[in-house]
Write an enzyme that holds these catalytic residues in place. Structure first.
Site, PDB file in Angstrom:
ATOM      1  N   GLU A  71       0.853  -1.186   0.000  1.00 16.55           N
ATOM      2  CA  GLU A  71       0.000   0.000   0.000  1.00 16.55           C
ATOM      3  C   GLU A  71       0.885   1.230   0.000  1.00 16.55           C
ATOM      4  O   GLU A  71       1.914   1.238   0.674  1.00 16.55           O
ATOM      5  CB  GLU A  71      -0.874   0.066   1.255  1.00 16.55           C
ATOM      6  CG  GLU A  71      -1.964  -0.959   1.325  1.00 16.55           C
ATOM      7  CD  GLU A  71      -1.690  -1.978   2.406  1.00 16.55           C
ATOM      8  OE1 GLU A  71      -0.978  -1.653   3.376  1.00 16.55           O
ATOM      9  OE2 GLU A  71      -2.164  -3.117   2.272  1.00 16.55           O
TER      10      GLU A  71
ATOM     11  N   TYR B 147       7.793   1.784  -7.821  1.00 21.64           N
ATOM     12  CA  TYR B 147       7.092   0.497  -7.913  1.00 21.64           C
ATOM     13  C   TYR B 147       6.692   0.181  -9.355  1.00 21.64           C
ATOM     14  O   TYR B 147       6.823  -0.962  -9.811  1.00 21.64           O
ATOM     15  CB  TYR B 147       5.862   0.487  -6.994  1.00 21.64           C
ATOM     16  CG  TYR B 147       6.203   0.739  -5.545  1.00 21.64           C
ATOM     17  CD1 TYR B 147       7.322   0.142  -4.959  1.00 21.64           C
ATOM     18  CD2 TYR B 147       5.429   1.585  -4.753  1.00 21.64           C
ATOM     19  CE1 TYR B 147       7.652   0.386  -3.634  1.00 21.64           C
ATOM     20  CE2 TYR B 147       5.756   1.822  -3.431  1.00 21.64           C
ATOM     21  CZ  TYR B 147       6.868   1.222  -2.882  1.00 21.64           C
ATOM     22  OH  TYR B 147       7.195   1.460  -1.573  1.00 21.64           O
TER      23      TYR B 147
HETATM   24  C1  LIG Z   1       5.127   0.203   1.092  1.00 22.43           C
HETATM   25  C2  LIG Z   1       5.741   1.534   1.447  1.00 22.43           C
HETATM   26  O1  LIG Z   1       6.602   1.586   2.290  1.00 22.43           O
HETATM   27  S1  LIG Z   1       5.247   2.915   0.592  1.00 22.43           S
HETATM   28  C3  LIG Z   1       6.323   4.200   1.183  1.00 22.43           C
HETATM   29  C4  LIG Z   1       7.631   4.240   0.463  1.00 22.43           C
HETATM   30  N1  LIG Z   1       8.647   4.939   1.275  1.00 22.43           N
HETATM   31  C5  LIG Z   1       8.646   6.268   1.461  1.00 22.43           C
HETATM   32  O2  LIG Z   1       7.826   7.017   0.937  1.00 22.43           O
HETATM   33  C6  LIG Z   1       9.716   6.789   2.415  1.00 22.43           C
HETATM   34  C7  LIG Z   1      10.335   8.049   1.897  1.00 22.43           C
HETATM   35  N2  LIG Z   1      10.938   7.853   0.563  1.00 22.43           N
HETATM   36  C8  LIG Z   1      12.097   7.156   0.398  1.00 22.43           C
HETATM   37  O3  LIG Z   1      12.683   6.623   1.342  1.00 22.43           O
HETATM   38  C9  LIG Z   1      12.647   7.074  -1.009  1.00 22.43           C
HETATM   39  O4  LIG Z   1      12.220   8.209  -1.718  1.00 22.43           O
HETATM   40  C10 LIG Z   1      12.218   5.810  -1.811  1.00 22.43           C
HETATM   41  C11 LIG Z   1      12.519   4.537  -1.016  1.00 22.43           C
HETATM   42  C12 LIG Z   1      10.734   5.843  -2.151  1.00 22.43           C
HETATM   43  C13 LIG Z   1      13.030   5.791  -3.124  1.00 22.43           C
HETATM   44  O5  LIG Z   1      14.384   5.629  -2.792  1.00 22.43           O
HETATM   45  P1  LIG Z   1      15.569   6.297  -3.649  1.00 22.43           P
HETATM   46  O6  LIG Z   1      16.843   5.701  -3.161  1.00 22.43           O
HETATM   47  O7  LIG Z   1      15.479   7.765  -3.618  1.00 22.43           O
HETATM   48  O8  LIG Z   1      15.239   5.757  -5.129  1.00 22.43           O
HETATM   49  P2  LIG Z   1      16.233   5.653  -6.360  1.00 22.43           P
HETATM   50  O9  LIG Z   1      17.207   6.769  -6.366  1.00 22.43           O
HETATM   51  O10 LIG Z   1      16.789   4.274  -6.407  1.00 22.43           O
HETATM   52  O11 LIG Z   1      15.206   5.847  -7.575  1.00 22.43           O
HETATM   53  C14 LIG Z   1      14.412   4.743  -7.974  1.00 22.43           C
HETATM   54  C15 LIG Z   1      13.220   5.199  -8.765  1.00 22.43           C
HETATM   55  O12 LIG Z   1      12.337   5.944  -7.921  1.00 22.43           O
HETATM   56  C16 LIG Z   1      11.730   6.987  -8.681  1.00 22.43           C
HETATM   57  N3  LIG Z   1      12.200   8.266  -8.169  1.00 22.43           N
HETATM   58  C17 LIG Z   1      13.260   8.489  -7.343  1.00 22.43           C
HETATM   59  N4  LIG Z   1      13.349   9.796  -7.039  1.00 22.43           N
HETATM   60  C18 LIG Z   1      12.351  10.417  -7.712  1.00 22.43           C
HETATM   61  C19 LIG Z   1      11.921  11.780  -7.796  1.00 22.43           C
HETATM   62  N5  LIG Z   1      12.545  12.760  -7.136  1.00 22.43           N
HETATM   63  N6  LIG Z   1      10.826  12.048  -8.545  1.00 22.43           N
HETATM   64  C20 LIG Z   1      10.164  11.085  -9.202  1.00 22.43           C
HETATM   65  N7  LIG Z   1      10.534   9.754  -9.156  1.00 22.43           N
HETATM   66  C21 LIG Z   1      11.612   9.448  -8.421  1.00 22.43           C
HETATM   67  C22 LIG Z   1      12.177   6.785 -10.102  1.00 22.43           C
HETATM   68  O13 LIG Z   1      11.279   5.893 -10.744  1.00 22.43           O
HETATM   69  C23 LIG Z   1      13.520   6.127  -9.905  1.00 22.43           C
HETATM   70  O14 LIG Z   1      13.902   5.387 -11.051  1.00 22.43           O
HETATM   71  P3  LIG Z   1      15.216   5.830 -11.913  1.00 22.43           P
HETATM   72  O15 LIG Z   1      16.368   5.407 -11.072  1.00 22.43           O
HETATM   73  O16 LIG Z   1      15.109   5.047 -13.168  1.00 22.43           O
HETATM   74  O17 LIG Z   1      15.088   7.312 -12.091  1.00 22.43           O
END
Ligand SMILES: CC(=O)SCCNC(=O)CCNC(=O)[C@H](O)C(C)(C)COP(=O)(O)OP(=O)(O)OC[C@H]1O[C@@H](n2cnc3c(N)ncnc32)[C@H](O)[C@@H]1OP(=O)(O)O
Length: 149
Positions: free
Chosen positions: A107, A119
């Site tokens: 979710e 995702y």
């Molecule tokens: C089931 C759940 O837990 S839902 C909640 C998910 N967790 C959170 O919201 C906690 C806060 N957020 C985070 O910790 C992080 O932003 C995460 C875990 C969602 C992503 O981690 P990151 O290390 O920043 O991701 P990463 O750099 O590997 O990017 C992976 C993909 O995410 C997406 N993404 C990352 N940053 C962005 C951004 N600023 N804007 C849009 N998409 C983005 C892209 O699809 C990206 O793919 P790409 O590498 O081809 O561009």
């Protein structure tokens, strides 16, 4: 990215994990919640990603009935946007394959477009919405599934 290592979470990691949890979520899990997951929940697996022994992210998953339910995934704010989310998702998928999981679900807040993008990149699709699922803000949850693990 060779500097980063993903390994199983231990009880000693929980303090660091809870700090990242507070920096990442509006209603963060407590120390006790993680402790219970690590010590009592037989279907739970929790993994951390670290660099030079410093924990910079983690995820949790419940493996049951051939399905994997991702409970949480987070990267420390200072380490976002450099591919660690990708590394965690790949680890989730290989762990799932090793454990005979055929589908993954989670979710996510409807407004969390960064996580939703992540995702979708790994084949998750939006299947349903839960209205007002998050009691803190009343935000809807999107339920996502990946059927091709
Ligand atoms: C089931 C759940 O837990 S839902 C909640 C998910 N967790 C959170 O919201 C906690 C806060 N957020 C985070 O910790 C992080 O932003 C995460 C875990 C969602 C992503 O981690 P990151 O290390 O920043 O991701 P990463 O750099 O590997 O990017 C992976 C993909 O995410 C997406 N993404 C990352 N940053 C962005 C951004 N600023 N804007 C849009 N998409 C983005 C892209 O699809 C990206 O793919 P790409 O590498 O081809 O561009």
């Amino acid at each position: 990215m060779n500097d980063f290592l993903i390994r199983d979470m231990t009880v000693d990691d929980i303090d660091e994990v809870v700090k990242i949890e507070h920096l990442s979520f509006k209603t963060p899990w407590t120390y006790e919640a993680f402790l219970s997951e690590l010590t009592k929940n037989k279907v739970a697996r929790y993994r951390v990603i670290e660099k030079d022994k410093k924990i910079v992210g983690y995820y949790g998953i419940w493996l049951l009935y051939g399905e994997g339910h991702i409970t949480n995934i987070a990267v420390h704010p200072e380490y976002r946007g450099i591919g660690l989310g990708n590394m965690l998702l790949k680890d989730i998928i290989s762990l799932s394959k090793e454990n005979g999981i055929s589908a993954l679900t989670l979710e996510v807040r409807v407004g969390n477009s960064v996580a939703i993008n992540l995702y979708k990149k790994y084949g998750f699709v939006e299947v349903a919405k839960r209205k007002g699922y998050y009691s803190d803000t009343g935000e809807d949850a999107i339920i996502m599934w990946k059927y091709d693990v």
